[in-house]
Design an enzyme around this catalytic site. Sequence first.
Site, mmCIF file in Angstrom:
data_model
loop_
_atom_site.group_PDB
_atom_site.id
_atom_site.type_symbol
_atom_site.label_atom_id
_atom_site.label_comp_id
_atom_site.label_asym_id
_atom_site.label_seq_id
_atom_site.Cartn_x
_atom_site.Cartn_y
_atom_site.Cartn_z
ATOM 1 N N ARG A 14 -55.317 54.006 49.408
ATOM 2 C CA ARG A 14 -56.410 53.256 50.037
ATOM 3 C C ARG A 14 -56.044 51.781 50.112
ATOM 4 O O ARG A 14 -55.054 51.334 49.541
ATOM 5 C CB ARG A 14 -57.705 53.423 49.236
ATOM 6 C CG ARG A 14 -57.629 52.885 47.817
ATOM 7 C CD ARG A 14 -58.831 53.318 46.972
ATOM 8 N NE ARG A 14 -58.709 52.868 45.588
ATOM 9 C CZ ARG A 14 -59.338 51.809 45.082
ATOM 10 N NH1 ARG A 14 -60.121 51.085 45.849
ATOM 11 N NH2 ARG A 14 -59.187 51.480 43.808
ATOM 12 N N ASP A 62 -49.903 57.835 36.471
ATOM 13 C CA ASP A 62 -50.716 56.706 36.028
ATOM 14 C C ASP A 62 -49.768 55.562 35.669
ATOM 15 O O ASP A 62 -49.004 55.662 34.704
ATOM 16 C CB ASP A 62 -51.550 57.131 34.814
ATOM 17 C CG ASP A 62 -52.386 56.002 34.234
ATOM 18 O OD1 ASP A 62 -52.277 54.849 34.704
ATOM 19 O OD2 ASP A 62 -53.150 56.281 33.286
ATOM 20 N N VAL A 63 -49.806 54.476 36.429
ATOM 21 C CA VAL A 63 -48.846 53.388 36.216
ATOM 22 C C VAL A 63 -48.980 52.742 34.851
ATOM 23 O O VAL A 63 -48.043 52.066 34.399
ATOM 24 C CB VAL A 63 -48.963 52.302 37.322
ATOM 25 C CG1 VAL A 63 -48.597 52.865 38.681
ATOM 26 C CG2 VAL A 63 -50.347 51.672 37.328
ATOM 27 N N ASN A 89 -48.184 47.757 44.121
ATOM 28 C CA ASN A 89 -49.514 47.389 44.572
ATOM 29 C C ASN A 89 -50.630 47.898 43.665
ATOM 30 O O ASN A 89 -51.701 47.309 43.609
ATOM 31 C CB ASN A 89 -49.730 47.933 45.995
ATOM 32 C CG ASN A 89 -51.181 47.915 46.410
ATOM 33 O OD1 ASN A 89 -51.745 46.877 46.713
ATOM 34 N ND2 ASN A 89 -51.806 49.088 46.421
ATOM 35 N N SER A 142 -52.354 37.721 43.096
ATOM 36 C CA SER A 142 -53.681 37.417 43.639
ATOM 37 C C SER A 142 -53.891 35.915 43.584
ATOM 38 O O SER A 142 -53.248 35.212 42.792
ATOM 39 C CB SER A 142 -54.769 38.117 42.822
ATOM 40 O OG SER A 142 -56.052 37.617 43.140
ATOM 41 N N TYR A 155 -58.126 39.778 34.719
ATOM 42 C CA TYR A 155 -57.418 39.986 35.991
ATOM 43 C C TYR A 155 -56.496 38.802 36.294
ATOM 44 O O TYR A 155 -55.345 38.981 36.699
ATOM 45 C CB TYR A 155 -58.450 40.161 37.103
ATOM 46 C CG TYR A 155 -57.905 40.589 38.432
ATOM 47 C CD1 TYR A 155 -57.500 41.904 38.657
ATOM 48 C CD2 TYR A 155 -57.815 39.691 39.491
ATOM 49 C CE1 TYR A 155 -57.021 42.306 39.889
ATOM 50 C CE2 TYR A 155 -57.332 40.082 40.723
ATOM 51 C CZ TYR A 155 -56.943 41.388 40.917
ATOM 52 O OH TYR A 155 -56.468 41.783 42.155
ATOM 53 N N ALA A 157 -55.162 36.740 34.139
ATOM 54 C CA ALA A 157 -54.043 36.753 33.190
ATOM 55 C C ALA A 157 -52.968 37.735 33.640
ATOM 56 O O ALA A 157 -51.769 37.418 33.619
ATOM 57 C CB ALA A 157 -54.551 37.130 31.799
ATOM 58 N N LYS A 159 -52.415 38.960 36.684
ATOM 59 C CA LYS A 159 -51.806 38.576 37.958
ATOM 60 C C LYS A 159 -50.910 37.350 37.817
ATOM 61 O O LYS A 159 -49.910 37.226 38.525
ATOM 62 C CB LYS A 159 -52.899 38.337 38.998
ATOM 63 C CG LYS A 159 -53.639 39.609 39.411
ATOM 64 C CD LYS A 159 -52.699 40.650 40.007
ATOM 65 C CE LYS A 159 -53.441 41.831 40.589
ATOM 66 N NZ LYS A 159 -52.543 42.818 41.218
ATOM 67 N N ILE A 188 -59.649 39.942 50.308
ATOM 68 C CA ILE A 188 -59.315 40.937 51.316
ATOM 69 C C ILE A 188 -60.449 41.949 51.402
ATOM 70 O O ILE A 188 -60.966 42.403 50.371
ATOM 71 C CB ILE A 188 -57.992 41.647 50.976
ATOM 72 C CG1 ILE A 188 -56.884 40.619 50.748
ATOM 73 C CG2 ILE A 188 -57.612 42.624 52.073
ATOM 74 C CD1 ILE A 188 -56.569 39.725 51.920
#
Length: 243
Positions: A14, A62-63, A89, A142, A155, A157, A159, A188
Site C-alpha cells: 500500500r 516482519d521487518v 520503505n 521523513s 518516529y 528518533a 527516522k 503524503i
Amino acid sequence: MQTQKRVLVTGASRGIGKSTALRLAKENYAITVHYNSNAEAAQDVVNTIKEQGGSANLLAFDVSNREQTQSILLEEIENNGAYYGVVCNAGIARDNAFPAMPEEDWDAVIHTNLDSFYNVLNPLIMPMIRLRQGGRIITLSSVAGLTGNRGQVNYSAAKAGIIGATKALAVELGKRKITVNCIAPGVIETDMIDGVFAEEAKKMIPLQKFGQAEDIAATASFLMSDGANYITRQVISVNGGMY
C-alpha cells in the site's frame, strides 16, 4: 545471467511502497513485493504488475523480526539471485505526547522503523557486492527525522537514525559502486496520514498541498536509475518546501 535487475521494495502492499513497486516495474525491474500482514493487497500489486507486462513475486516477513527476516531473504537470494536494488520503505507510526507514550509504542516504532535497516540490508549486501554490477539502496526517512514533530518523538528518533545509518553505509559501499541514498517525505496523502496534524502541517508547506505517493515513487525511480550513478550519501526532501 540475470536479464532483469531485481529490486526488493519493503512495505509494498500500500501507499508509498505500492506506488514505488508499480513505478519501478514499469521501468523493467523485476520487483519483489514485500508485505507483513496484508497478503491480499500485496497480491493485488503483483497481479497489477504482471497484467502490465512486468515481473513480480511476493515475499512475506516482519521487518522487526531479525531471525525471520534474514532467514527468508537468504533463502530468496539462494533461489532467485541477488538484488540489484532495495527500497527500505516498511514502517509504522504510533503517535503520542512523549510523557504519555507507552513503552511498547516506543519499542514498536524503533524496532520496525530503525532496526529494520539492519535486519533487511545486512543479509542483502554481500550478495549484492558479489554481483559486481554496482547497486542501489534507497531508505525512507521523513521530515520528522530532519526537524522533529510534536507527538512523534519515537518516529522522529527512528527516522533520524535512518539518515545517519544511510550516510555511513554510503561511505562503506562507495568503492563497490553501490549508491545509498535517503528520501525524506513530507506530508503524503496515504492511509497513515493524521487529519489534525495534516491540516496544521499544510500551513507550513509553501506549495500549499500534500504530496502524493507517486511523488516519492518518482524520486525513488530516479535514484534507482543509471542517471543517478554519481549520487550517493544524500537525503532528498520531497516535502513541498516544508521545514
